[in-house]
Design an enzyme around this catalytic site. Structure first.
Site, mmCIF file in Angstrom:
data_model
loop_
_atom_site.group_PDB
_atom_site.id
_atom_site.type_symbol
_atom_site.label_atom_id
_atom_site.label_comp_id
_atom_site.label_asym_id
_atom_site.label_seq_id
_atom_site.Cartn_x
_atom_site.Cartn_y
_atom_site.Cartn_z
ATOM 1 N N ARG A 69 -29.171 -6.171 9.229
ATOM 2 C CA ARG A 69 -29.506 -6.167 7.616
ATOM 3 C C ARG A 69 -30.237 -4.815 7.132
ATOM 4 O O ARG A 69 -30.761 -4.446 7.770
ATOM 5 C CB ARG A 69 -30.539 -7.182 7.572
ATOM 6 N N LYS A 124 -33.914 -13.003 -2.117
ATOM 7 C CA LYS A 124 -33.644 -13.457 -3.427
ATOM 8 C C LYS A 124 -34.830 -14.506 -3.758
ATOM 9 O O LYS A 124 -35.230 -14.711 -4.889
ATOM 10 C CB LYS A 124 -32.335 -14.298 -3.688
ATOM 11 N N GLU A 149 -24.163 -16.265 -2.253
ATOM 12 C CA GLU A 149 -24.754 -17.923 -2.732
ATOM 13 C C GLU A 149 -25.258 -17.221 -4.377
ATOM 14 O O GLU A 149 -25.910 -16.578 -4.420
ATOM 15 C CB GLU A 149 -25.816 -18.492 -1.971
HETATM 16 P P1 ATP Z 1 -31.325 -13.665 0.498
HETATM 17 O O1 ATP Z 1 -32.194 -13.929 1.751
HETATM 18 O O2 ATP Z 1 -31.770 -12.746 -0.209
HETATM 19 O O3 ATP Z 1 -31.016 -14.901 -0.228
HETATM 20 P P2 ATP Z 1 -28.884 -14.025 1.450
HETATM 21 O O4 ATP Z 1 -28.247 -13.777 3.098
HETATM 22 O O5 ATP Z 1 -29.223 -15.597 1.694
HETATM 23 O O6 ATP Z 1 -29.930 -13.248 1.079
HETATM 24 P P3 ATP Z 1 -26.228 -14.533 0.482
HETATM 25 O O7 ATP Z 1 -26.033 -14.498 -0.752
HETATM 26 O O8 ATP Z 1 -26.200 -15.662 1.248
HETATM 27 O O9 ATP Z 1 -27.720 -14.186 0.720
HETATM 28 O O10 ATP Z 1 -25.551 -13.352 1.102
HETATM 29 C C1 ATP Z 1 -24.220 -12.927 0.909
HETATM 30 C C2 ATP Z 1 -23.904 -11.842 1.693
HETATM 31 O O11 ATP Z 1 -24.906 -10.622 1.908
HETATM 32 C C3 ATP Z 1 -23.917 -12.334 3.277
HETATM 33 O O12 ATP Z 1 -22.886 -11.981 3.935
HETATM 34 C C4 ATP Z 1 -25.169 -11.645 3.845
HETATM 35 O O13 ATP Z 1 -25.179 -11.519 5.387
HETATM 36 C C5 ATP Z 1 -25.204 -10.415 3.066
HETATM 37 N N1 ATP Z 1 -26.471 -9.888 3.085
HETATM 38 C C6 ATP Z 1 -27.573 -10.458 2.607
HETATM 39 N N2 ATP Z 1 -28.811 -9.805 2.527
HETATM 40 C C7 ATP Z 1 -28.498 -8.718 3.204
HETATM 41 C C8 ATP Z 1 -29.119 -7.494 3.415
HETATM 42 N N3 ATP Z 1 -30.720 -7.476 3.361
HETATM 43 N N4 ATP Z 1 -28.519 -6.653 4.222
HETATM 44 C C9 ATP Z 1 -27.160 -6.483 4.541
HETATM 45 N N5 ATP Z 1 -26.585 -7.634 4.103
HETATM 46 C C10 ATP Z 1 -27.189 -8.587 3.449
HETATM 47 MG MG MG Z 2 -28.569 -17.540 1.387
#
Ligand code: ATP
Ligand code: MG
Length: 563
Positions: free
Chosen positions: A262, A272, A35
């Site tokens: 994760r 983020k 995102e």
């Molecule tokens: P955040 O909570 O930091 O915003 P998010 O999962 O909402 O992280 P996205 O931009 O939706 O962030 O994630 C893009 C991809 O990265 C998704 O497939 C998500 O599963 C993966 N991802 C995000 N954070 C992690 C993490 N800590 N470890 C492994 N994969 C991750």
């Molecule tokens: Mg997200």
């Protein structure tokens, strides 16, 4: 890192089995779906290495898809930085897609759901809807709007999109099963109204936006994704992912979702949202603050793509959540730099050393860039009567366990130069040492026969008139506690107040010429990495100007966190 035969991770095993069974005619397609609401962090790199890694390894393609369904938080700044960071890490996407490319299709699909009696407009508040959800063991309560006539649903959904309804006053919900043991099936929200913010790509075209669950699986299906890999929190969403696709799919092809653990790292946060808060409130210097676990922060700190990828390779992929010790990340950059980074002397806390019996103008000595590796080049070091040494390398009154300089008759070698003996020191009114005095032995020069004479210790130095003044930024962990996200209260109160130390240091003059080689490729500084002898790995910071040199310490030479 050595190229060793690594056993397959569990996703690779699934992919190999699918290939053997001829699924999707042997086609492998993944996607990385960030995102664009922040900069990428090291957690995302774990997903990137998986998504792009599978495609690379099995002759497939990995597309980049921006999951841009919430205009409130998204911005083109993030879209740009995400592409830049993925490229810097060394990965190549097939195509770039946006979830917003499918807004029209998804809207039509929502209308089809309404027509088929599978969706309804709910006028309750978010709180009311949450209260009716029930618990995993108790069924939920049906909304009073659940059985609205189809025509009315169509009219209201249209009114939502037309901007006639205020944000939060209505949502479109899937009509599935309020008693399902999987809470995600209890009439999940498909669409909400957002009129407050224009979308970074579609502007004011839409007043309704699809929720993650109604967008992600569909996008995978539209694109032809075969393996939709994400993190474990989505396990409970998977049945809904499959359900929505089953409602409209017009072929046997199905994307399949797989989940891995994760990445969480000690003494930092991996969200983020929290990082944005630190940036916005000025608690760090920006997304690329070298203390941040972002890709741009790690880059500025001096991490290389090779080190970051090696780290991800070491931790591997499993189906259980856990916490990785920060020292693993540091070990990866040490491992990466230990053979590469040229060595230079830098004195972080300088005190002057005067060699009282040294006559003449001074001389030029030769030092190997990396000890014991003459093939990696040598450099010239100016030597003279007045030098700087580390304050901690001198003690006026030392016990027998102190092997460095003290006026006690002990001999100490100046690295790549001569053996000296301290004779005394000057102090200021507060008792701080201002100058150390010593005599040197002219027959003990390194590289000559006398140079083989052993001493208990060797200390670093730079020559006073040719050394360069520089600013060194020394970092410690960003948070005081191992897992700030698990603590009660505000995570910002857990920041480590001593995570940054700025010191004025003296760097040997030889560095001056190597500095000039800093170049930019695609806007990325091809930073110069160094090992400051005994002090750690350092990198030139972009704050450097023609008259002011700034270094970041990437990592110390050894892990000294244990104390
Ligand atoms: P955040 O909570 O930091 O915003 P998010 O999962 O909402 O992280 P996205 O931009 O939706 O962030 O994630 C893009 C991809 O990265 C998704 O497939 C998500 O599963 C993966 N991802 C995000 N954070 C992690 C993490 N800590 N470890 C492994 N994969 C991750
Ligand atoms: Mg997200």
């Amino acid at each position: 890192m050595e190229t060793e035969e690594k056993s397959l991770n569990f996703i690779e095993q699934i992919v190999e089995k699918d290939l053997q069974e001829g699924k999707n005619n042997g086609r492998i397609q993944t996607r990385f779906p960030p995102e664009p609401n922040g900069y990428l962090h090291i957690g995302h790199v774990k997903a990137i290495c998986m998504d792009f890694g599978i495609a690379d390894k099995y002759n497939g393609v990995c597309n980049l898809r921006f999951d841009d369904t919430n205009p409130v938080k998204e911005d083109t700044e993030y879209v740009d930085s995400i592409q830049h960071d993925i490229a810097w890490l060394g990965f190549h996407w097939g195509k770039i897609f946006y979830a917003s490319d499918y807004f029209e299709k998804l809207y039509d699909l929502a209308i089809r759901f309404i027509r088929e009696g599978k969706a309804y407009v709910d006028e309750q508040t978010a709180e009311q809807i949450a209260e009716q959800k029930g618990t995993p063991t108790e069924p939920g309560v049906a909304s009073p709007f659940r059985d609205r006539p189809i025509e009315e649903n169509l009219r209201l959904f249209q009114a939502m999109q037309n901007g006639e309804i205020e944000d939060g006053k209505m949502v479109l919900r899937a009509k599935i099963d309020m008693a399902n043991p999987n809470m995600h099936f209890r009439d999940p929200i498909m669409y909400r109204i957002i009129t407050t913010h224009p979308h970074h790509r579609t502007g004011r075209r839409w007043n309704v936006y699809p929720m993650y669950d109604f967008a992600h699986g569909q996008s995978d299906y539209f694109e032809g994704v075969t393996h939709s890999i994400c993190t474990l929190e989505f396990v409970v969403h998977r049945p809904l992912y499959d359900y929505f696709i089953d409602q409209f799919a017009d072929s046997d092809y199905r994307p399949h979702q797989y989940e891995f653990n994760r990445l969480n790292i000690t003494y930092t946060v991996m969200s983020k949202r929290k990082m944005l808060q630190l940036v916005k409130e000025g608690l760090v210097a920006g997304w690329d603050d070298p203390r941040m676990p972002t890709v741009c922060g790690l880059r500025r700190r001096g991490y290389t793509p090779e080190a970051i990828r090696a780290f991800i390779n070491t931790i591997g992929y499993t189906k259980v959540e856990g916490m990785i010790d920060y020292t693993w990340l540091e070990n990866a950059i040490r491992e990466d730099q230990k053979e590469k980074a040229p060595r230079v002397c830098a004195i972080l806390d300088p005190v002057k050393l005067v060699l009282t019996n040294y006559e003449g103008e001074g001389e030029t000595l030769t030092a190997e860039n990396i000890d014991g590796h003459p093939e990696l080049g040598t450099r010239e070091m100016r030597f003279a009567k007045e030098l700087y040494i580390e304050r901690g390398d001198f003690l006026e009154e030392a016990d027998k366990n102190f092997f460095r300089l003290s006026p006690n008759g002990r001999e100490v070698r100046l690295k790549n130069a001569y053996i000296i003996q301290a004779t005394g020191c000057d102090k200021d009114a507060q008792g701080n040492v201002t100058t150390v005095y010593a005599t040197y032995d002219p027959t003990s020069k390194s590289g000559t026969e006398g140079g083989n004479r052993k001493t208990k210790s060797t200390i670093n130095w730079v020559e006073c008139t040719t050394c360069i003044d520089a600013e060194a930024r020394l970092y410690d962990r960003l948070f005081r506690v191992e897992n700030p996200s698990a603590e009660e209260g505000d995570f910002r109160d857990l920041l480590n107040p001593d995570s940054l130390h700025v010191v004025n240091c003296k760097v040997e003059g030889a560095l001056r010429s190597e500095m000039r080689d800093t170049t930019y490729v695609d806007g990325i500084a091809q930073v110069n990495h160094f090992q400051f002898l005994k002090q750690g790995y350092f990198v030139v910071d972009p704050d450097t100007t023609a008259s002011h040199l700034v270094f970041n310490r990437t990592a110390s030479l050894k892990d000294n966190w244990q104390k």
